[in-house]
Scaffold this active site. Structure first.
Site, short mmCIF file in Angstrom:
data_model
loop_
_atom_site.label_atom_id
_atom_site.label_comp_id
_atom_site.label_asym_id
_atom_site.label_seq_id
_atom_site.Cartn_x
_atom_site.Cartn_y
_atom_site.Cartn_z
N CYS A 2 43.93 -23.20 -42.76
CA CYS A 2 45.25 -23.73 -42.49
C CYS A 2 45.96 -23.98 -43.81
O CYS A 2 45.40 -23.80 -44.88
CB CYS A 2 45.14 -25.04 -41.70
SG CYS A 2 44.30 -24.87 -40.10
N LEU A 50 45.92 -22.52 -38.37
CA LEU A 50 45.16 -21.37 -37.89
C LEU A 50 44.16 -21.92 -36.88
O LEU A 50 43.24 -22.65 -37.24
CB LEU A 50 44.42 -20.66 -39.03
CG LEU A 50 43.57 -19.45 -38.64
CD1 LEU A 50 44.45 -18.31 -38.15
CD2 LEU A 50 42.70 -19.00 -39.81
N ASN A 74 42.79 -28.90 -43.82
CA ASN A 74 42.53 -27.47 -43.93
C ASN A 74 41.03 -27.30 -44.04
O ASN A 74 40.42 -27.73 -45.02
CB ASN A 74 43.22 -26.88 -45.17
CG ASN A 74 42.72 -25.48 -45.49
OD1 ASN A 74 42.43 -24.70 -44.59
ND2 ASN A 74 42.59 -25.18 -46.76
N GLY A 75 40.40 -26.70 -43.03
CA GLY A 75 38.97 -26.51 -43.13
C GLY A 75 38.24 -26.67 -41.82
O GLY A 75 38.85 -26.69 -40.74
N THR A 397 39.31 -10.37 -63.66
CA THR A 397 38.13 -10.18 -62.82
C THR A 397 38.40 -10.61 -61.38
O THR A 397 38.02 -9.92 -60.43
CB THR A 397 36.94 -10.98 -63.39
OG1 THR A 397 36.67 -10.53 -64.72
CG2 THR A 397 35.70 -10.78 -62.53
N ARG A 400 40.75 -8.06 -59.70
CA ARG A 400 40.06 -6.81 -59.40
C ARG A 400 39.17 -6.95 -58.16
O ARG A 400 39.16 -6.09 -57.28
CB ARG A 400 39.23 -6.38 -60.60
CG ARG A 400 38.56 -5.02 -60.42
CD ARG A 400 37.63 -4.66 -61.57
NE ARG A 400 36.45 -5.52 -61.59
CZ ARG A 400 36.14 -6.33 -62.59
NH1 ARG A 400 36.94 -6.43 -63.64
NH2 ARG A 400 35.04 -7.06 -62.54
#
Length: 488
Positions: A2, A50, A74-75, A397, A400
Site C-alpha cells: 500500500c 492494495l 503499509n504491509g 547496481t 540494473r
C-alpha cells in the site's frame, strides 16, 4: 504493498488536505484498489490500498471504536490471528484486516507494540487523546518508509512510503530506519529490534541445526501465503527462489487437497435432506444440533444469541470469528480462502538466458504453472526512466537488477496476480555472494553478513519493494522473516 502519507501538527490541516491527497495520489500505483483519508485534530493520514487480506472490510485508515486512534499501514502482519487471541483486554474488531491488531496492541503496549509484530510493515498511528503520533518500520526495512520536515512549518512532521510524496512539501527528508519507532511525544526515534546477531562482534558459536533451519524456512514461507487473492512465486532457477517455490508449491497442493476434502465432505454429508454419515438438513439433526430455529452447539439462530451478542435479533460476530481470518495460528497452521488450482511461477530474462532455462527446469520438476517472459535490451533501455522514477535512486547496481523485475511485475499484474514470493536476503544471510569465499575467518564472514543485512533496505529490499509495487504487486521475502533471521 500500500501507499501512505501522513502529516502531524500541521498549522492548517483542513487547508492542507488537498495537498495531502495529491501526495497520496503520488503513490497510488502502490495501492490502486481504494483511497482513504482521516483528519483528526491537526493531523491527516492518507492511505492508498492494495487489498490482499480483509479484501471486503479492510479499507484504511483504520480507527478505534471511539475514533481516538487512527492507523495507516503499509504491509502485512503475519501473526495477527495469534495476537488477537493474546490480547489482555477484549477488543471488538471492525474488520478482517491483519493490520487492525496494531490498534489494541498500542493500547496495551504503547510504543513497544512493534516488538510484538511478525511481518513487514511501515505504519503511522495517531492518538487523538494525547495528540501523539507514533510511527514504526519493520526490523529489516522490507517496506519503504521516509520521514520529512518543512522549514515553513517547523512543528510539523511528515511520513510517506516514497520520496515522491514528500519532496514537494519537505525540505529535509530521511529514510526512516528499519527496526525503529518514532514517538512525537518525545520527538525521539528509538530502536526496538535488538537481536543478538545485530552486534557484528557477537560471532555465533552454536552448531548448525539443519532440522531447525528447514522447519523455520518452511514456516516462513507458509505464513507468507496469507492471502485472499491469487498469488505466485518469482523463480529464477537459482537455489534461493527454487527452495521458496518448492515449499510454496507443497503448501498450495496441501491447501487444495484440504479444500477438496472439505467440499466433498459437505457433499457427502448432506444431499437433498437425506442423512449421510449421520447428518441431515431441513429440520433434521447434525451431530445433535438442529437448524431452522433449533440449537447448534448450544447457540441458536433466527432470534437467539451466540457468544452473548445480538444484532437485530441475530448474533453477528463475524469480525471476531477466527474462522473468517486468514493467516497462521499458534500451531503454525495456515488458514486461507485462496485455493489455487495450480501455483503460478514467473521468470524473465533476455532471449536464451541461462536463468530462464533453469527456471523452466525447476518449474517442470515442481509442477507449477510456469510463465516465462523475455525482454530485449531495447525494452530495458526504454524502461530506465520509469525504473529510476519508481526506485528513487541512481545506484547503478540497483537499477540494473530492478529493470527485469519491473518489467516482469507488469506482466504479473496483467495476469491478475497481486502477491508473489521472492528469494531476496538469502545471499546476505548465508554469505552466498562469490566474494564471501575470500573471508579470512569466521568473524570476518559474520561481520560482513551482518553489514549486508543491515543495508538491505537500501538495496535488495528497496528493489523488490519498489519494482513490484510500481505495478500494484506485493513481494514477500521469506528469508527475511523476523524469526528465521534468528534461526539462520
Amino acid at each position: 504493498m500500500c501507499g501512505i502519507f501522513a502529516c502531524h501538527h500541521h498549522p492548517d490541516v483542513k487547508k492542507f488536505k488537498a495537498t495531502a491527497l495529491r501526495m497520496g495520489k503520488a503513490v497510488r500505483h502502490r495501492g490502486p484498489d481504494w483511497s482513504g483519508n482521516v483528519i483528526s485534530n491537526n493531523t491527516i493520514l492518507v492511505h492508498e490500498r492494495l487489498s490482499i487480506v480483509g479484501v471486503d472490510s479492510g479499507a484504511q485508515p483504520l480507527t478505534s471504536h471511539d475514533d481516538s486512534l487512527v492507523l495507516a499501514v503499509n504491509g502485512e502482519i503475519y501473526n495477527h490471528r495469534i495476537i488477537r487471541k493474546q490480547l489482555r483486554r477484549p477488543y471488538e474488531f471492525k474488520t478482517h484486516s491483519d493490520c487492525e491488531v496494531i490498534i489494541p496492541l498500542y493500547s496495551e503496549h504503547d510504543i513497544d507494540a512493534p516488538k510484538h509484530l511478525d511481518g513487514m510493515f511501515s505504519w503511522v498511528l495517531y492518538d487523538a487523546n494525547q495528540d501523539r503520533l507514533v510511527a514504526a518500520r519493520d526490523p529489516i526495512g522490507i517496506t519503504s518508509f521516509y520521514q520529512g520536515w518543512s522549514s515553513q512549518s517547523p512543528r510539523s512532521v511528515y511520513f510517506a512510503s516514497e520520496l515522491k510524496s514528500l519532496h514537494p512539501v519537505c525540505d529535509k527528508i530521511v529514510a526512516f530506519p528499519p527496526g525503529h519507532v518514532f514517538d512525537s511525544k518525545t520527538g525521539k526515534t528509538t530502536r526496538y529490534f535488538q537481536p543478538s546477531w545485530w552486534d557484528p562482534t557477537n560471532v555465533p558459536s552454536t552448531p548448525i541445526d539443519y532440522k531447525l533451519l528447514r522447519t523455520t524456512l518452511e514456516k516462513s514461507v507458509r505464513k507468507r501465503l496469507m492471502a485472499e487473492v491469487p498469488y505466485g512465486v518469482l523463480l529464477s532457477g537459482g537455489l534461493d527462489s527454487s527452495l521458496v517455490a518448492a515449499i510454496a508449491q507443497r503448501e498450495t497442493l496441501r491447501q487444495k487437497a484440504l479444500a477438496s476434502a472439505t467440499t466433498n465432505g459437505i457433499t457427502n454429508v448432506v444431499t437433498n435432506g437425506v442423512t449421510t454419515n449421520g447428518a441431515t438438513t431441513n429440520g433434521a439433526t447434525t451431530n445433535g444440533a438442529t437448524t431452522n430455529g433449533a440449537t447448534t452447539n448450544g447457540a441458536t439462530t433466527n432470534g437467539a444469541t451466540t457468544n452473548g451478542a445480538t444484532t437485530n435479533g441475530y448474533h453477528v460476530d463475524v469480525m471476531d470469528s477466527d474462522n473468517c481470518l486468514v493467516g497462521i495460528d499458534e500451531g503454525d497452521e495456515l488458514s486461507t480462502v485462496t485455493s489455487l488450482p495450480q501455483l503460478n511461477s514467473f521468470s524473465i530474462g533476455l532471449p536464451n538466458a541461462p536463468d530462464t532455462k533453469a527456471a523452466l527446469e525447476v518449474a517442470k520438476f515442481l509442477g507449477t504453472k510456469h510463465h516465462s517472459f523475455t525482454f530485449t535490451i531495447e525494452d530495458g533501455l526504454n524502461a530506465l526512466t520509469d525504473v529510476i522514477y519508481h526506485l528513487e535512486t541512481y545506484d547503478v547496481t540497483t537499477i540494473r537488477a530492478s529493470t527485469p523485475m519491473f518489467l516482469l511485475s507488469r506482466k504479473i499484474k496483467a495476469m491478475g496476480v497481486k502477491m508473489v514470493l521472492s528469494g531476496e536476503g538469502s545471499d546476505e544471510i548465508f554469505g552466498g555472494y562469490l566474494y564471501f569465499h575470500a573471508a579470512p575467518d569466521r568473524k570476518a564472514f559474520h561481520q560482513e553478513t551482518v553489514r549486508r543485512v543491515k543495508n538491505l533496505h537500501l538495496a535488495d529490499c528497496l528493489r523488490a519493494n519498489k519494482s513490484t509495487s510500481a505495478w500494484g504487486v506485493e513481494a514477500r521475502v521469506p528469508f527475511l522473516d523476523k524469526q528465521a533471521s534468528w534461526a539462520f
